[in-house]
Write a protein that holds these residues in place. Structure first.
Motif, short mmCIF file in Angstrom:
data_model
loop_
_atom_site.label_atom_id
_atom_site.label_comp_id
_atom_site.label_asym_id
_atom_site.label_seq_id
_atom_site.Cartn_x
_atom_site.Cartn_y
_atom_site.Cartn_z
N ARG A 1 -9.26 -7.61 7.28
CA ARG A 1 -8.60 -8.06 8.51
C ARG A 1 -7.32 -8.79 8.13
N GLY A 2 -6.40 -8.87 9.09
CA GLY A 2 -5.14 -9.53 8.84
C GLY A 2 -4.06 -8.54 8.42
N THR A 3 -2.88 -9.05 8.13
CA THR A 3 -1.74 -8.20 7.79
C THR A 3 -1.12 -8.62 6.47
N ALA A 4 -0.42 -7.67 5.86
CA ALA A 4 0.31 -7.93 4.62
C ALA A 4 1.67 -7.25 4.72
N ARG A 5 2.69 -7.97 4.30
CA ARG A 5 4.05 -7.43 4.29
C ARG A 5 4.66 -7.61 2.90
N ILE A 6 5.37 -6.57 2.46
CA ILE A 6 6.19 -6.67 1.27
C ILE A 6 7.63 -6.55 1.76
N GLY A 7 8.39 -7.64 1.65
CA GLY A 7 9.67 -7.71 2.33
C GLY A 7 9.41 -7.64 3.82
N ALA A 8 10.17 -6.84 4.53
CA ALA A 8 9.96 -6.67 5.97
C ALA A 8 9.06 -5.48 6.29
N THR A 9 8.49 -4.88 5.26
CA THR A 9 7.67 -3.68 5.45
C THR A 9 6.20 -4.05 5.61
N ASP A 10 5.64 -3.73 6.75
CA ASP A 10 4.22 -3.95 7.00
C ASP A 10 3.43 -2.86 6.28
N VAL A 11 2.64 -3.27 5.28
CA VAL A 11 1.90 -2.28 4.48
C VAL A 11 0.44 -2.19 4.92
N THR A 12 0.07 -2.89 5.98
CA THR A 12 -1.34 -2.98 6.39
C THR A 12 -1.96 -1.62 6.62
N MET B 1 -0.37 1.36 5.97
CA MET B 1 0.42 2.37 5.27
C MET B 1 -0.49 3.33 4.50
N SER B 2 -0.12 4.60 4.46
CA SER B 2 -0.90 5.58 3.71
C SER B 2 -0.86 5.26 2.22
N GLU B 3 -1.86 5.72 1.49
CA GLU B 3 -1.92 5.46 0.05
C GLU B 3 -0.71 6.04 -0.67
N ARG B 4 -0.26 7.21 -0.24
CA ARG B 4 0.90 7.84 -0.89
C ARG B 4 2.16 7.00 -0.71
N ARG B 5 2.42 6.56 0.52
CA ARG B 5 3.62 5.77 0.77
C ARG B 5 3.52 4.40 0.11
N LEU B 6 2.32 3.83 0.10
CA LEU B 6 2.13 2.53 -0.53
C LEU B 6 2.35 2.63 -2.04
N ALA B 7 1.88 3.71 -2.65
CA ALA B 7 2.10 3.91 -4.08
C ALA B 7 3.60 4.05 -4.39
N GLN B 8 4.33 4.74 -3.52
CA GLN B 8 5.77 4.87 -3.70
C GLN B 8 6.45 3.52 -3.61
N LEU B 9 6.05 2.71 -2.65
CA LEU B 9 6.66 1.39 -2.49
C LEU B 9 6.36 0.51 -3.71
N ARG B 10 5.11 0.51 -4.17
CA ARG B 10 4.75 -0.28 -5.35
C ARG B 10 5.56 0.15 -6.56
N ARG B 11 5.68 1.46 -6.73
CA ARG B 11 6.35 2.00 -7.90
C ARG B 11 7.81 1.52 -7.99
N ARG B 12 8.45 1.39 -6.85
CA ARG B 12 9.86 1.05 -6.86
C ARG B 12 10.14 -0.44 -6.71
N HIS B 13 9.17 -1.22 -6.25
CA HIS B 13 9.51 -2.60 -5.91
C HIS B 13 8.57 -3.66 -6.49
N VAL B 14 7.41 -3.24 -7.00
CA VAL B 14 6.41 -4.22 -7.44
C VAL B 14 6.02 -3.97 -8.88
N GLY B 15 6.18 -4.99 -9.73
CA GLY B 15 5.69 -4.93 -11.10
C GLY B 15 4.43 -5.77 -11.22
N PHE B 16 3.39 -5.22 -11.85
CA PHE B 16 2.11 -5.93 -11.97
C PHE B 16 1.71 -5.96 -13.44
N VAL B 17 1.39 -7.15 -13.94
CA VAL B 17 0.95 -7.33 -15.32
C VAL B 17 -0.47 -7.87 -15.31
N PHE B 18 -1.38 -7.10 -15.93
CA PHE B 18 -2.80 -7.44 -15.92
C PHE B 18 -3.17 -8.30 -17.12
#
Length: 254
Positions: A70-81, A83-100
């Motif tokens: 429940r609830g919402t999440a935004r990356i920048g002004a883009t509501d990803v709540t 969002m399809s997995e394909r589009r979300l993966a594209q957004l992550r690939r171009r804008h989000v770096g994650f280090v485990f």
């Protein structure tokens, strides 16, 4: 895929009333409980708390790696709540770096090849300078041809950071990036992160390195039982906390 807006007045990431539960029935665990939090662009946020407090869940939802129930999440002004997995993966690939915590390097590839692997998997053909420049930013330009087995743990984690940087992200998230390292190797990874913060990279870091958080962070978040107990500047949280749970936690880790 471009973000809907890069307006600096818009938070880099914003969660509103995010709730996440794992499991069902008597075994259900509420990892996040109605959490609302904004991470401003160009700032360093340190997230701390005991194990099981919801830190990693918050980080993964902020990165678009997981979804709130429940609830919402935004990356920048883009509501990803929704969002399809394909589009979300594209957004992550171009804008989000994650280090485990773990380095997740392929042992058969060199440092340079590991650095640009996500770009190649995305169908791109990066020039050699992409790996070279990313490795240079983490102090490993002279290790480009080395394979993971030829690198120390600290160097491997720096290659993992270079791999994220090669995507030219707007946002970098770190999930306890030094927890798998021997104590003497922690400093070299923290030095890279400190330099990124000084360059103005937006960073959200789950960490138990309290001295580092006090020195580098703009904002510190303390979590427990899936909720935000405290949220403020390092001085407010470390030196002037009024919450008994925060005081108890800090008394054990400082």
């Amino acid at each position: 895929m471009a973000l809907a807006s890069l307006d600096i007045t818009i938070p880099a990431v914003a969660l509103e009333r995010a709730t996440k539960t794992y499991g069902r029935g008597d075994g259900a665990v509420r990892a996040l409980d109605d959490v609302s939090l904004a991470f401003e662009q160009g700032t360093f946020t340190a997230i701390m708390g005991p194990s099981g407090s919801g830190k990693t869940t918050l980080l993964q939802i902020a990165a678009g790696l997981d979804r709130a129930d429940r609830g919402t999440a935004r990356i920048g002004a883009t509501d990803v709540t929704g969002m399809s997995e394909r589009r979300l993966a594209q957004l992550r690939r171009r804008h989000v770096g994650f280090v485990f915590q773990s380095f997740n390097l392929l042992p058969s590839l060199t440092a340079a090849q590991n650095t640009v692997l996500p770009l190649r998997l995305a169908g791109e053909h990066p020039r050699r300078r992409v790996a070279r420049d990313a490795l240079a930013r983490v102090g490993l330009a002279d290790r480009a041809r080395h394979r993971p087995a030829q690198l120390s743990g600290g160097q491997q984690q720096r290659v993992a950071i270079a791999r994220a940087l090669a995507m030219n992200p707007k946002l970098m998230l770190f999930d306890e990036p030094t927890s798998a390292l021997d104590p003497e190797l922690v400093g070299e990874v923290l030095a890279v992160m400190r330099a990124l913060a000084q360059d103005g990279m937006t960073m959200i870091v789950v960490t138990h390195e309290m001295g580092f958080a006090r020195e580098v962070a703009d904002t510190v978040v303390f979590m427990d039982d899936g909720v935000i107990v405290e949220h403020g500047t390092p001085t407010e949280v470390f030196d002037h906390t009024v919450h008994a749970r925060t005081k108890d936690f800090l008394s054990h880790v400082l």
